[in-house]
Scaffold this active site. Structure first.
Site, PDB file in Angstrom:
ATOM      1  CG  ASP A  82      -1.875  -1.061   1.471  1.00  0.00           C
ATOM      2  OD1 ASP A  82      -1.932  -1.633   0.261  1.00  0.00           O
ATOM      3  OD2 ASP A  82      -2.329  -1.490   2.378  1.00  0.00           O
TER       4      ASP A  82
HETATM    5  N1  URA Z   1      -1.006  -5.950   3.929  1.00  0.00           N
HETATM    6  C1  URA Z   1      -1.756  -4.684   3.881  1.00  0.00           C
HETATM    7  O1  URA Z   1      -2.750  -4.338   4.541  1.00  0.00           O
HETATM    8  N2  URA Z   1      -1.118  -3.590   3.291  1.00  0.00           N
HETATM    9  C2  URA Z   1       0.199  -4.095   2.696  1.00  0.00           C
HETATM   10  O2  URA Z   1       0.771  -3.092   2.037  1.00  0.00           O
HETATM   11  C3  URA Z   1       0.689  -5.361   2.689  1.00  0.00           C
HETATM   12  C4  URA Z   1      -0.197  -6.193   3.265  1.00  0.00           C
END
Ligand code: URA
Length: 252
Positions: free
Chosen positions: A110
Site C-alpha cells: 500500500d
Molecule cells: N497488507 C496490507 O494491508 N497492506 C500492505 O501493504 C501489505 C499487506
C-alpha cells in the site's frame, strides 16, 4: 557480445541510441573509452560507465527496494509518486521480449506501507513467487492503534474471515513484541490483508513495514528509497524458499 548490444540489453536506449553513445566516446570499460560499437566483451561480471553512470551487466535484473511511505507500486499512480521513479532509467527501460519493458514489482504494498519490495524483469520468477503453490512467508512489523491482547493473537493464528472470501485467512506466525507492535507472518497476499485481519480482530493498523520475504531480510543499511541488486545466491534462496521455510507448512 557487442558493446552496443550490451548497452541495449541493459536499458540504455534503442540499438541506434546505444551505438551513438559508443561513437560519441561516452562509454568506458576499465577506465578506457570504447570507441567501436562492434567491440566484443565477455558479459559475465562486466562493469562499464555510460556518461559517467556506473553499471554492471546483469542478464536478468533482480533487485530489492526499501519502499518509502507515500509511494505507489503502480506504473501509473493515482495520487502519490510511483516507486519506479526511485529507480535509474535503465532499469525501467530494459527490453523484455514480448513482455512489458523494465523491471516489475513482485506484488504490491500500500502507499503508506514501507519496507522490502522485490523487482525483476524475469516473468517466470514473478509467476513463481506469486504462485499459490509457492507460499513464501512475508514478515510484517505492525504498529497498532490499541494494545494487542492474547485473544487477538489467538484469533489471528486460528484464522479470521475477510469480507471477500468465506475461507478464513490465518497468520503463519504472530508475536506481540510490544503492547502496540505485532510481528505477523503471512503466506498469502490478499488485498490490504494485514489491515483487514487486524480490523477483523477489533484493532487497527497505524503503521506497516515489511521486514522479510522468505530467507531475505531488508538490509539495515538500506535507507528508504534506496535499491540494491540481489546476489545470485539470494535469488536462488528465494526460488527455493518454500522447501526451506518451515512456516509454509502452516499454510493451507
Ligand atoms: N497488507 C496490507 O494491508 N497492506 C500492505 O501493504 C501489505 C499487506
Amino acid at each position: 557480445m557487442r558493446i552496443d548490444e550490451i548497452l541495449y540489453t541493459q536499458g540504455f536506449g534503442t540499438r541506434r541510441v546505444c551505438a551513438g553513445l559508443v561513437q560519441q566516446g561516452l562509454v568506458r570499460t576499465a577506465g578506457a573509452v570504447v570507441a567501436d560499437p562492434a567491440a566484443e566483451f565477455e558479459t559475465e561480471g562486466l562493469r562499464f560507465t555510460v556518461q559517467g553512470t556506473e553499471w554492471e551487466y546483469h542478464e536478468k535484473a533482480y533487485l530489492l527496494l526499501h519502499k518509502p511511505a507515500g509511494t505507489e507500486c503502480s506504473q501509473k499512480p493515482s495520487t502519490y509518486p510511483s516507486i519506479y521513479t526511485l529507480l535509474p532509467s535503465p532499469l525501467r527501460l530494459r527490453p523484455n521480449k514480448g513482455a512489458v519493458q523494465g523491471v516489475q514489482a513482485i506484488g504490491r504494498l500500500d502507499q503508506d506501507t514501507t519496507g522490502l519490495l522485490l523487482l525483476t524483469d524475469d516473468g517466470q520468477f514473478i509467476h513463481r513467487m506469486g504462485s499459490p503453490k509457492h507460499h513464501v512467508p512475508k514478515v510484517y512489523e505492525v504498529g497498532t492503534k490499541h494494545a494487542i491482547d492474547d485473544t487477538q493473537v489467538a484469533r489471528l493464528l486460528a484464522g479470521v474471515v475477510l469480507d471477500d472470501d468465506p475461507r478464513p485467512v490465518r497468520a503463519a506466525a504472530c508475536e506481540a513484541v510490544a503492547p502496540q507492535h505485532l510481528r505477523l507472518t503471512l503466506t498469502e497476499g490478499k488485498y490490504h490483508q494485514v489491515k483487514r485481519m487486524l480490523a477483523a480482530v477489533g484493532n487497527r493498523v497505524e503503521s506497516l513495514h515489511r521486514s522479510r520475504i522468505g530467507p531475505l531480510a531488508l538490509p539495515e543499511d538500506l535507507a528508504p528509497g534506496q535499491w540494491r541488486w540481489l546476489e545470485p545466491a539470494q535469488v536462488e534462496a528465494l526460488r527455493t524458499a518454500r522447501a526451506s521455510q518451515p512456516e509454509n507448512r502452516l499454510s493451507r
